[in-house]
Design an enzyme around this catalytic site. Structure first.
Site, PDB file in Angstrom:
ATOM      1  N   LYS A  13       0.829  -1.206   0.000  1.00  0.00           N
ATOM      2  CA  LYS A  13       0.000   0.000   0.000  1.00  0.00           C
ATOM      3  C   LYS A  13       0.871   1.266   0.000  1.00  0.00           C
ATOM      4  CE  LYS A  13      -2.311  -0.851   3.824  1.00  0.00           C
ATOM      5  NZ  LYS A  13      -1.653  -2.111   4.234  1.00  0.00           N
ATOM      6  N   ARG A  88      -9.625   1.244   8.899  1.00  0.00           N
ATOM      7  CA  ARG A  88      -9.252  -0.139   9.195  1.00  0.00           C
ATOM      8  C   ARG A  88     -10.364  -0.891   9.913  1.00  0.00           C
ATOM      9  NH1 ARG A  88      -3.285   0.705   9.126  1.00  0.00           N
ATOM     10  NH2 ARG A  88      -2.170  -1.178   9.662  1.00  0.00           N
ATOM     11  N   ARG A 127      11.245  -6.449   5.299  1.00  0.00           N
ATOM     12  CA  ARG A 127      11.120  -5.053   5.748  1.00  0.00           C
ATOM     13  C   ARG A 127      11.678  -4.902   7.163  1.00  0.00           C
ATOM     14  NH1 ARG A 127       5.338  -2.248   5.392  1.00  0.00           N
ATOM     15  NH2 ARG A 127       4.912  -3.255   7.371  1.00  0.00           N
ATOM     16  N   ARG A 133      11.626  -1.569  11.791  1.00  0.00           N
ATOM     17  CA  ARG A 133      10.398  -1.102  12.448  1.00  0.00           C
ATOM     18  C   ARG A 133      10.116  -1.942  13.678  1.00  0.00           C
ATOM     19  NH1 ARG A 133       5.313  -0.002   8.536  1.00  0.00           N
ATOM     20  NH2 ARG A 133       4.253  -0.990  10.284  1.00  0.00           N
ATOM     21  N   ARG A 144      -0.441  -8.856  13.365  1.00  0.00           N
ATOM     22  CA  ARG A 144      -1.000  -7.828  12.485  1.00  0.00           C
ATOM     23  C   ARG A 144      -1.780  -8.454  11.336  1.00  0.00           C
ATOM     24  NH1 ARG A 144       2.863  -4.029  10.322  1.00  0.00           N
ATOM     25  NH2 ARG A 144       4.523  -5.492  10.827  1.00  0.00           N
TER      26      ARG A 144
HETATM   27  P1  AMP Z   1       0.809   0.633   9.275  1.00  0.00           P
HETATM   28  O1  AMP Z   1       2.038   1.444   9.036  1.00  0.00           O
HETATM   29  O2  AMP Z   1      -0.359   1.095   8.467  1.00  0.00           O
HETATM   30  O3  AMP Z   1       1.049  -0.836   9.141  1.00  0.00           O
HETATM   31  O4  AMP Z   1       0.396   0.881  10.797  1.00  0.00           O
HETATM   32  C1  AMP Z   1       1.245   0.512  11.853  1.00  0.00           C
HETATM   33  C2  AMP Z   1       0.445   0.377  13.128  1.00  0.00           C
HETATM   34  O5  AMP Z   1      -0.168   1.639  13.441  1.00  0.00           O
HETATM   35  C3  AMP Z   1      -0.694  -0.608  13.084  1.00  0.00           C
HETATM   36  O6  AMP Z   1      -0.281  -1.920  13.367  1.00  0.00           O
HETATM   37  C4  AMP Z   1      -1.627  -0.053  14.158  1.00  0.00           C
HETATM   38  O7  AMP Z   1      -1.156  -0.354  15.454  1.00  0.00           O
HETATM   39  C5  AMP Z   1      -1.472   1.440  13.966  1.00  0.00           C
HETATM   40  N1  AMP Z   1      -2.452   1.978  12.982  1.00  0.00           N
HETATM   41  C6  AMP Z   1      -2.178   2.589  11.797  1.00  0.00           C
HETATM   42  N2  AMP Z   1      -3.296   2.980  11.185  1.00  0.00           N
HETATM   43  C7  AMP Z   1      -4.318   2.617  11.999  1.00  0.00           C
HETATM   44  C8  AMP Z   1      -5.730   2.726  11.923  1.00  0.00           C
HETATM   45  N3  AMP Z   1      -6.335   3.291  10.867  1.00  0.00           N
HETATM   46  N4  AMP Z   1      -6.466   2.213  12.941  1.00  0.00           N
HETATM   47  C9  AMP Z   1      -5.884   1.641  14.018  1.00  0.00           C
HETATM   48  N5  AMP Z   1      -4.558   1.508  14.149  1.00  0.00           N
HETATM   49  C10 AMP Z   1      -3.769   1.981  13.160  1.00  0.00           C
END
Ligand code: AMP
Length: 187
Positions: A13, A88, A127, A133, A144
């Site tokens: 994404k 989400r 990654r 990360r 996740r």
């Molecule tokens: P991402 O970089 O999109 O994979 O997000 C990393 C982490 O941030 C996720 O595993 C969640 O803990 C949190 N996160 C990011 N976006 C959201 C969202 N829209 N709703 C809830 N948690 C989020």
């Protein structure tokens, strides 16, 4: 044009969102980036989000809805936005609908990027090695992916019923996937 990128962690994404944002001349906004930045800067938002992120869990909707409202009130997102990593959950999707409706707008496309589970795990492990990360550890990766299946995948039906979903094969080269997205949004 308001576009939502939907797909599990590791689906690409971020990469595709950046390319699409450049092609369309619209900002890509990723809640994950905003939250990581908040954690780094030690803000109140970061303090609320950190423990959930470290465990691979979703940050509660009550926190995210405020963030989504703030993003969709930003002047630079008025002409369109690529939403990466949000909504989400169904309550978040409803919040996006409401925030867009307040400015007379709506969701145009939900680009759903599909990648087989084994390939996702391979990409996330890579990654983890490259970017370091804190939520890309083996345990968290699995968590996740589970959270995606249970809490975010239901959004596909939410948007499918409104005929907004375009399914994209997320395997192959970055250029191949970008071309598939272009073609789907051109219809
Ligand atoms: P991402 O970089 O999109 O994979 O997000 C990393 C982490 O941030 C996720 O595993 C969640 O803990 C949190 N996160 C990011 N976006 C959201 C969202 N829209 N709703 C809830 N948690 C989020």
């Amino acid at each position: 044009m308001n576009v939502i990128l939907l797909g599990p962690p590791g689906a690409g994404k971020g990469t595709q969102g950046e390319l699409l944002a450049r092609r369309l001349g619209m900002p890509r906004v990723a809640t994950g980036d905003l939250l990581r930045d908040a954690v780094r800067r030690g803000t109140a938002l970061g303090a609320k989000a950190k423990s959930f992120m470290d465990k691979g869990l979703l940050v509660p909707d009550a926190v995210i809805v405020g963030l989504v409202d703030a993003v969709l009130e930003r002047p630079d997102t008025r002409g369109g936005i690529i939403m990466d990593g949000f909504p989400r959950t169904v309550p978040q999707a409803e919040a996006v609908d409401r925030a867009l409706a307040r400015r007379g707008a709506h969701v145009h496309y939900v680009v759903r990027i599909e990648v087989p589970q084994a390939e996702l795990v391979r990409r996330l492990v890579r990654r983890a090695e490259q970017e370091g990360r804190s939520d890309d550890t083996p345990e968290t990766i699995e968590e996740r992916l589970r959270v995606y299946r249970e809490e975010t995948a239901p959004l596909v039906d939410y948007y499918r019923s409104r005929d907004l979903v375009v399914d994209i094969d997320g395997t192959g080269s970055i250029d191949e996937i970008a071309a598939r997205i272009d073609e789907a949004l051109d219809r």
